[in-house]
Motif scaffolding. Structure first.
Motif, PDB file in Angstrom:
ATOM      1  N   VAL A 120      29.507 -34.617  40.124  1.00 39.68           N
ATOM      2  CA  VAL A 120      30.027 -33.422  40.783  1.00 39.68           C
ATOM      3  C   VAL A 120      30.935 -33.738  41.960  1.00 39.68           C
ATOM      4  N   ASP A 121      30.863 -34.944  42.483  1.00 40.00           N
ATOM      5  CA  ASP A 121      31.672 -35.298  43.640  1.00 40.00           C
ATOM      6  C   ASP A 121      33.016 -35.919  43.276  1.00 40.00           C
ATOM      7  N   VAL A 122      33.413 -35.871  42.023  1.00 42.42           N
ATOM      8  CA  VAL A 122      34.716 -36.384  41.633  1.00 42.42           C
ATOM      9  C   VAL A 122      35.791 -35.693  42.489  1.00 42.42           C
ATOM     10  N   PRO A 123      36.771 -36.430  43.013  1.00 39.53           N
ATOM     11  CA  PRO A 123      37.793 -35.809  43.865  1.00 39.53           C
ATOM     12  C   PRO A 123      38.520 -34.666  43.145  1.00 39.53           C
ATOM     13  N   LEU A 124      38.695 -33.572  43.824  1.00 39.22           N
ATOM     14  CA  LEU A 124      39.365 -32.419  43.227  1.00 39.22           C
ATOM     15  C   LEU A 124      40.816 -32.736  42.881  1.00 39.22           C
ATOM     16  N   ARG A 125      41.434 -33.639  43.650  1.00 37.20           N
ATOM     17  CA  ARG A 125      42.817 -34.024  43.341  1.00 37.20           C
ATOM     18  C   ARG A 125      42.891 -34.731  41.989  1.00 37.20           C
ATOM     19  N   ASP A 126      41.817 -35.452  41.624  1.00 38.78           N
ATOM     20  CA  ASP A 126      41.792 -36.116  40.317  1.00 38.78           C
ATOM     21  C   ASP A 126      41.701 -35.088  39.195  1.00 38.78           C
ATOM     22  N   ILE A 127      40.930 -34.034  39.433  1.00 35.53           N
ATOM     23  CA  ILE A 127      40.835 -32.963  38.442  1.00 35.53           C
ATOM     24  C   ILE A 127      42.188 -32.278  38.287  1.00 35.53           C
ATOM     25  N   ALA A 128      42.852 -32.009  39.415  1.00 38.94           N
ATOM     26  CA  ALA A 128      44.173 -31.380  39.372  1.00 38.94           C
ATOM     27  C   ALA A 128      45.153 -32.256  38.606  1.00 38.94           C
ATOM     28  N   ALA A 129      45.140 -33.556  38.874  1.00 39.23           N
ATOM     29  CA  ALA A 129      46.060 -34.469  38.192  1.00 39.23           C
ATOM     30  C   ALA A 129      45.771 -34.516  36.696  1.00 39.23           C
ATOM     31  N   ALA A 130      44.490 -34.566  36.329  1.00 33.74           N
ATOM     32  CA  ALA A 130      44.112 -34.618  34.914  1.00 33.74           C
ATOM     33  C   ALA A 130      44.515 -33.339  34.182  1.00 33.74           C
ATOM     34  N   MET A 144      53.618 -24.639  34.228  1.00 32.02           N
ATOM     35  CA  MET A 144      52.549 -24.193  33.335  1.00 32.02           C
ATOM     36  C   MET A 144      52.130 -22.776  33.744  1.00 32.02           C
ATOM     37  N   PRO A 145      52.103 -21.795  32.806  1.00 31.09           N
ATOM     38  CA  PRO A 145      51.670 -20.441  33.156  1.00 31.09           C
ATOM     39  C   PRO A 145      50.286 -20.442  33.790  1.00 31.09           C
ATOM     40  N   SER A 146      50.012 -19.441  34.625  1.00 32.92           N
ATOM     41  CA  SER A 146      48.772 -19.447  35.402  1.00 32.92           C
ATOM     42  C   SER A 146      47.523 -19.497  34.531  1.00 32.92           C
ATOM     43  N   ASP A 147      47.479 -18.720  33.425  1.00 33.21           N
ATOM     44  CA  ASP A 147      46.298 -18.741  32.560  1.00 33.21           C
ATOM     45  C   ASP A 147      46.102 -20.120  31.949  1.00 33.21           C
ATOM     46  N   ALA A 148      47.208 -20.730  31.515  1.00 31.97           N
ATOM     47  CA  ALA A 148      47.120 -22.064  30.933  1.00 31.97           C
ATOM     48  C   ALA A 148      46.719 -23.087  31.983  1.00 31.97           C
ATOM     49  N   SER A 149      47.211 -22.923  33.205  1.00 31.44           N
ATOM     50  CA  SER A 149      46.852 -23.840  34.293  1.00 31.44           C
ATOM     51  C   SER A 149      45.369 -23.736  34.603  1.00 31.44           C
ATOM     52  N   ARG A 150      44.868 -22.529  34.647  1.00 33.36           N
ATOM     53  CA  ARG A 150      43.448 -22.314  34.941  1.00 33.36           C
ATOM     54  C   ARG A 150      42.587 -22.953  33.842  1.00 33.36           C
ATOM     55  N   THR A 151      42.966 -22.736  32.584  1.00 31.90           N
ATOM     56  CA  THR A 151      42.218 -23.314  31.472  1.00 31.90           C
ATOM     57  C   THR A 151      42.252 -24.831  31.526  1.00 31.90           C
ATOM     58  N   ALA A 152      43.414 -25.396  31.846  1.00 31.75           N
ATOM     59  CA  ALA A 152      43.540 -26.853  31.937  1.00 31.75           C
ATOM     60  C   ALA A 152      42.649 -27.406  33.038  1.00 31.75           C
ATOM     61  N   LEU A 153      42.539 -26.694  34.152  1.00 29.89           N
ATOM     62  CA  LEU A 153      41.665 -27.123  35.243  1.00 29.89           C
ATOM     63  C   LEU A 153      40.196 -27.044  34.832  1.00 29.89           C
ATOM     64  N   LEU A 154      39.834 -26.007  34.092  1.00 24.18           N
ATOM     65  CA  LEU A 154      38.455 -25.884  33.601  1.00 24.18           C
ATOM     66  C   LEU A 154      38.125 -27.031  32.648  1.00 24.18           C
ATOM     67  N   ASP A 155      39.046 -27.319  31.729  1.00 27.95           N
ATOM     68  CA  ASP A 155      38.821 -28.416  30.783  1.00 27.95           C
ATOM     69  C   ASP A 155      38.702 -29.754  31.506  1.00 27.95           C
ATOM     70  N   LEU A 187      35.743 -34.429  33.744  1.00 31.61           N
ATOM     71  CA  LEU A 187      35.605 -35.405  34.824  1.00 31.61           C
ATOM     72  C   LEU A 187      34.268 -35.297  35.536  1.00 31.61           C
ATOM     73  N   ILE A 188      33.750 -34.093  35.683  1.00 35.18           N
ATOM     74  CA  ILE A 188      32.413 -33.954  36.267  1.00 35.18           C
ATOM     75  C   ILE A 188      31.380 -34.581  35.341  1.00 35.18           C
ATOM     76  N   ALA A 189      31.551 -34.403  34.032  1.00 33.89           N
ATOM     77  CA  ALA A 189      30.638 -35.023  33.059  1.00 33.89           C
ATOM     78  C   ALA A 189      30.689 -36.540  33.155  1.00 33.89           C
ATOM     79  N   GLU A 190      31.880 -37.089  33.357  1.00 32.39           N
ATOM     80  CA  GLU A 190      32.049 -38.541  33.365  1.00 32.39           C
ATOM     81  C   GLU A 190      31.753 -39.174  34.712  1.00 32.39           C
ATOM     82  N   ARG A 191      32.058 -38.458  35.815  1.00 30.55           N
ATOM     83  CA  ARG A 191      32.021 -39.088  37.131  1.00 30.55           C
ATOM     84  C   ARG A 191      31.135 -38.379  38.143  1.00 30.55           C
TER      85      ARG A 191
END
Length: 212
Positions: A23-33, A1-12, A17-21
């Motif tokens: 601020v302490d949601v594991p960062l690895r879960d955000i990366a996987a999502a 995934m290009p870097s800009d797209a990767s960054r946007t995907a991480l923001l989304d 996930l922070i909204a659902e779970r």
């Protein structure tokens, strides 16, 4: 995934996930999502959890700031730029407008979760150039509510963000659940409730106790 797209995907993914779970949601879960195989992707792009939260907030606030400046200019022209109802609407309705944008599905709940985080709550951030619209609106709201005792006015203005984010988050949940569909009058109802909280009269004896 290009870097800009990767960054946007991480923001989304981070916003959702922070909204659902929280601020302490594991960062690895955000990366996987976000479709990232590297568990340290958040650290690579944002340095830390706080950096991610700040980037999510900044992405949304940049649009909100621009929209609020447009509304301020429009209401300066029509003479309503110092009206309590109009000022509250300039804070709340741009968030509701943003909820209608493509892929913006969890912003209200995200803001509700992070409202006490320093990225959002630090008063010094209002002095930043990129927060000019919020600062102007907050200053004018304070001036528009001078009939209230100073202590109570400060208390209500500090509570306003909590109430606004909670109402918008609840509205967002109802839309997602299918209990209701978006209606043009929804924003006005939310604004009316916030204005009612800010302007409800107090007994004179309470005003005397609180001081002017």
């Amino acid at each position: 995934m290009p870097s800009d797209a990767s960054r946007t995907a991480l923001l989304d993914a981070g916003e959702r996930l922070i909204a659902e779970r929280g601020v302490d949601v594991p960062l690895r879960d955000i990366a996987a999502a976000a479709g990232q195989r590297n568990n340290s992707a958040v650290h690579y792009y944002f340095a830390s959890r706080t950096g991610l939260i700040e980037a999510i907030v900044e992405r949304r606030m940049n649009w909100l700031e621009q929209r609020r400046m447009q509304l301020l200019a429009a209401h300066e022209a029509d003479g309503r730029a110092n009206d309590v109802h109009t000022l509250v609407a300039m804070l709340a309705t741009p968030i509701l407008e943003l909820l209608g944008h493509d892929r913006v599905t969890h912003l209200g709940r995200f803001l509700e979760v992070v409202r006490t985080h320093p990225v959002v709550a630090d008063a010094h951030r209002l002095a930043d150039a990129d927060r000019a619209a919020v600062r102007i609106i907050a200053t004018r709201l304070d001036a528009a509510l001078t009939r209230l005792p100073r202590q109570l006015r400060r208390q209500r203005l500090e509570t306003m963000a909590t109430v606004m984010f909670a109402l918008i988050a609840d509205y967002e949940r109802t839309l997602e659940s299918g209990v209701r569909t978006a209606h043009p009058g929804d924003g006005a109802e939310i604004v009316d409730m916030i204005v009612a909280m800010l302007t409800v009269p107090i007994p004179e004896r309470a005003a005397t106790t609180l001081g002017r």
